[in-house]
Design a protein around this motif. Structure first.
Motif, PDB file in Angstrom:
ATOM      1  N   TYR A  59       0.829  -1.212   0.000  1.00  0.00           N
ATOM      2  CA  TYR A  59       0.000   0.000   0.000  1.00  0.00           C
ATOM      3  C   TYR A  59       0.861   1.258   0.000  1.00  0.00           C
ATOM      4  O   TYR A  59       0.575   2.230  -0.712  1.00  0.00           O
ATOM      5  CB  TYR A  59      -0.926   0.004   1.214  1.00  0.00           C
ATOM      6  CG  TYR A  59      -1.691   1.299   1.352  1.00  0.00           C
ATOM      7  CD1 TYR A  59      -2.763   1.594   0.508  1.00  0.00           C
ATOM      8  CD2 TYR A  59      -1.324   2.243   2.311  1.00  0.00           C
ATOM      9  CE1 TYR A  59      -3.446   2.788   0.608  1.00  0.00           C
ATOM     10  CE2 TYR A  59      -2.003   3.446   2.415  1.00  0.00           C
ATOM     11  CZ  TYR A  59      -3.063   3.715   1.575  1.00  0.00           C
ATOM     12  OH  TYR A  59      -3.731   4.911   1.682  1.00  0.00           O
ATOM     13  N   ALA A  60       1.927   1.261   0.806  1.00  0.00           N
ATOM     14  CA  ALA A  60       2.789   2.443   0.890  1.00  0.00           C
ATOM     15  C   ALA A  60       3.420   2.770  -0.453  1.00  0.00           C
ATOM     16  O   ALA A  60       3.594   3.937  -0.809  1.00  0.00           O
ATOM     17  CB  ALA A  60       3.874   2.224   1.946  1.00  0.00           C
ATOM     18  N   VAL A  61       3.764   1.728  -1.217  1.00  0.00           N
ATOM     19  CA  VAL A  61       4.446   1.932  -2.496  1.00  0.00           C
ATOM     20  C   VAL A  61       3.464   2.267  -3.615  1.00  0.00           C
ATOM     21  O   VAL A  61       3.707   3.162  -4.429  1.00  0.00           O
ATOM     22  CB  VAL A  61       5.267   0.680  -2.867  1.00  0.00           C
ATOM     23  CG1 VAL A  61       5.889   0.838  -4.256  1.00  0.00           C
ATOM     24  CG2 VAL A  61       6.354   0.427  -1.834  1.00  0.00           C
ATOM     25  N   THR A  62       2.338   1.561  -3.650  1.00  0.00           N
ATOM     26  CA  THR A  62       1.422   1.694  -4.796  1.00  0.00           C
ATOM     27  C   THR A  62       0.219   2.584  -4.530  1.00  0.00           C
ATOM     28  O   THR A  62      -0.432   3.045  -5.473  1.00  0.00           O
ATOM     29  CB  THR A  62       0.904   0.307  -5.218  1.00  0.00           C
ATOM     30  OG1 THR A  62       0.051  -0.221  -4.177  1.00  0.00           O
ATOM     31  CG2 THR A  62       2.049  -0.657  -5.474  1.00  0.00           C
ATOM     32  N   GLY A  63      -0.128   2.784  -3.261  1.00  0.00           N
ATOM     33  CA  GLY A  63      -1.337   3.530  -2.940  1.00  0.00           C
ATOM     34  C   GLY A  63      -2.590   2.695  -3.081  1.00  0.00           C
ATOM     35  O   GLY A  63      -3.709   3.217  -2.968  1.00  0.00           O
ATOM     36  N   GLN A  64      -2.414   1.397  -3.314  1.00  0.00           N
ATOM     37  CA  GLN A  64      -3.550   0.495  -3.479  1.00  0.00           C
ATOM     38  C   GLN A  64      -3.459  -0.640  -2.459  1.00  0.00           C
ATOM     39  O   GLN A  64      -2.367  -1.030  -2.048  1.00  0.00           O
ATOM     40  CB  GLN A  64      -3.570  -0.096  -4.897  1.00  0.00           C
ATOM     41  CG  GLN A  64      -3.710   0.950  -5.990  1.00  0.00           C
ATOM     42  CD  GLN A  64      -3.653   0.335  -7.381  1.00  0.00           C
ATOM     43  OE1 GLN A  64      -3.186  -0.781  -7.552  1.00  0.00           O
ATOM     44  NE2 GLN A  64      -4.122   1.076  -8.370  1.00  0.00           N
ATOM     45  N   ASN A  65      -4.626  -1.138  -2.080  1.00  0.00           N
ATOM     46  CA  ASN A  65      -4.679  -2.260  -1.154  1.00  0.00           C
ATOM     47  C   ASN A  65      -4.660  -3.580  -1.917  1.00  0.00           C
ATOM     48  O   ASN A  65      -5.224  -3.665  -3.018  1.00  0.00           O
ATOM     49  CB  ASN A  65      -5.945  -2.206  -0.304  1.00  0.00           C
ATOM     50  CG  ASN A  65      -5.924  -1.058   0.694  1.00  0.00           C
ATOM     51  OD1 ASN A  65      -4.951  -0.877   1.410  1.00  0.00           O
ATOM     52  ND2 ASN A  65      -6.999  -0.288   0.743  1.00  0.00           N
ATOM     53  N   LEU A  66      -4.026  -4.577  -1.341  1.00  0.00           N
ATOM     54  CA  LEU A  66      -4.174  -5.930  -1.867  1.00  0.00           C
ATOM     55  C   LEU A  66      -5.605  -6.389  -1.605  1.00  0.00           C
ATOM     56  O   LEU A  66      -6.299  -5.805  -0.759  1.00  0.00           O
ATOM     57  CB  LEU A  66      -3.167  -6.867  -1.192  1.00  0.00           C
ATOM     58  CG  LEU A  66      -1.719  -6.713  -1.668  1.00  0.00           C
ATOM     59  CD1 LEU A  66      -0.768  -7.420  -0.724  1.00  0.00           C
ATOM     60  CD2 LEU A  66      -1.552  -7.250  -3.069  1.00  0.00           C
TER      61      LEU A  66
END
Length: 239
Positions: A213-220
């Motif tokens: 999340y920190a890197v992509t701004g998206q949740n798994l």
């Protein structure tokens, strides 16, 4: 932060690097605690177990240091977007690391008790489970510094193997206790140790999710490979 002076941006990057270094240092302590707890169990060494238990206070202190530094960073720098996610990630990651340290300490405490109780239950499965957990833990701590979302996904998926081993060990322990009531005491402690290892795996997966999340701004995805069926097994056994 395009409008900020270059020296402010550079200073903030230095703060983020220091934060990552602090997390890596705490992660190293936690890795050592988990490895030592497993060794104490497998080699029946109370001295190593005692070292793990006593070392938990240092892990807690490192968590406090990271939290203080992160809160100060948030207050003074007021980061946004990617930088804000990294700061929030740090607060959550050290919480997971602290919990892993607690589980390692609990394993060490129970290993001391088991040494005083006769048990012929084979520990190879628990040793294999501990090895997998340690591998995933090291990988999850590494990716915090590397900020690699693909490696985060690999750790996220690898927890399935830990769960599969846990389920196997759980069934074996139940069978062992049913065969001879004298096994109940030792096997109960071993069951808690297996559960502690499984929970370490869960917190390791949390770290991978936070990094992604920190890197992509998206949740798994909300659903992740999760193979712990012991609650269902116990409910069925009680019917």
């Amino acid at each position: 932060m395009p409008d900020e002076p270059k020296h402010i941006v550079t200073s903030f990057e230095a703060d983020l690097k220091k934060l990552r270094d602090m997390i890596a240092n705490m992660g190293g302590l936690v890795e050592r605690a988990v490895a030592d707890a497993a060794q104490a169990l497998l080699t029946h060494d109370p001295d190593i177990a005692t070292r793990v238990i006593e070392g938990d206070a240092r892990i807690n202190a490192e968590q406090h240091n990271v939290e203080q530094f992160t809160v100060r960073l948030l207050a003074l720098r007021q980061p946004v977007a990617d930088d804000l996610r990294q700061a929030i990630q740090a607060l959550k990651v050290v919480t997971d690391l602290e919990r892993i340290g607690d589980y390692a300490s609990n394993i060490a405490k129970r290993s001391i008790v088991i040494n005083q109780v006769a048990s012929n239950f084979p520990l190879a499965g628990l040793g294999q489970m501990a090895m997998l957990v340690q591998q995933n833990l090291k990988a999850s701590i590494d990716i915090v510094g590397e900020a690699d979302p693909q490696k985060a996904i690999m750790v996220w998926r690898a927890d399935q193997m830990v769960d599969d081993l846990y389920n196997t060990i759980f069934r074996e322990l139940i069978t062992y206790m049913m065969e001879d009531a004298r096994n109940i005491s030792a096997c109960t402690h071993l069951m808690f140790i297996a559960k502690n290892l499984e929970r370490i795996g869960d917190h390791t997966t949390n770290i991978a999710e936070l990094t992604y999340y920190a890197v992509t701004g998206q949740n798994l995805p909300d659903y992740r490979p999760k193979g712990d069926i012991t609650s269902t097994y116990m409910a069925a056994s009680s019917d």
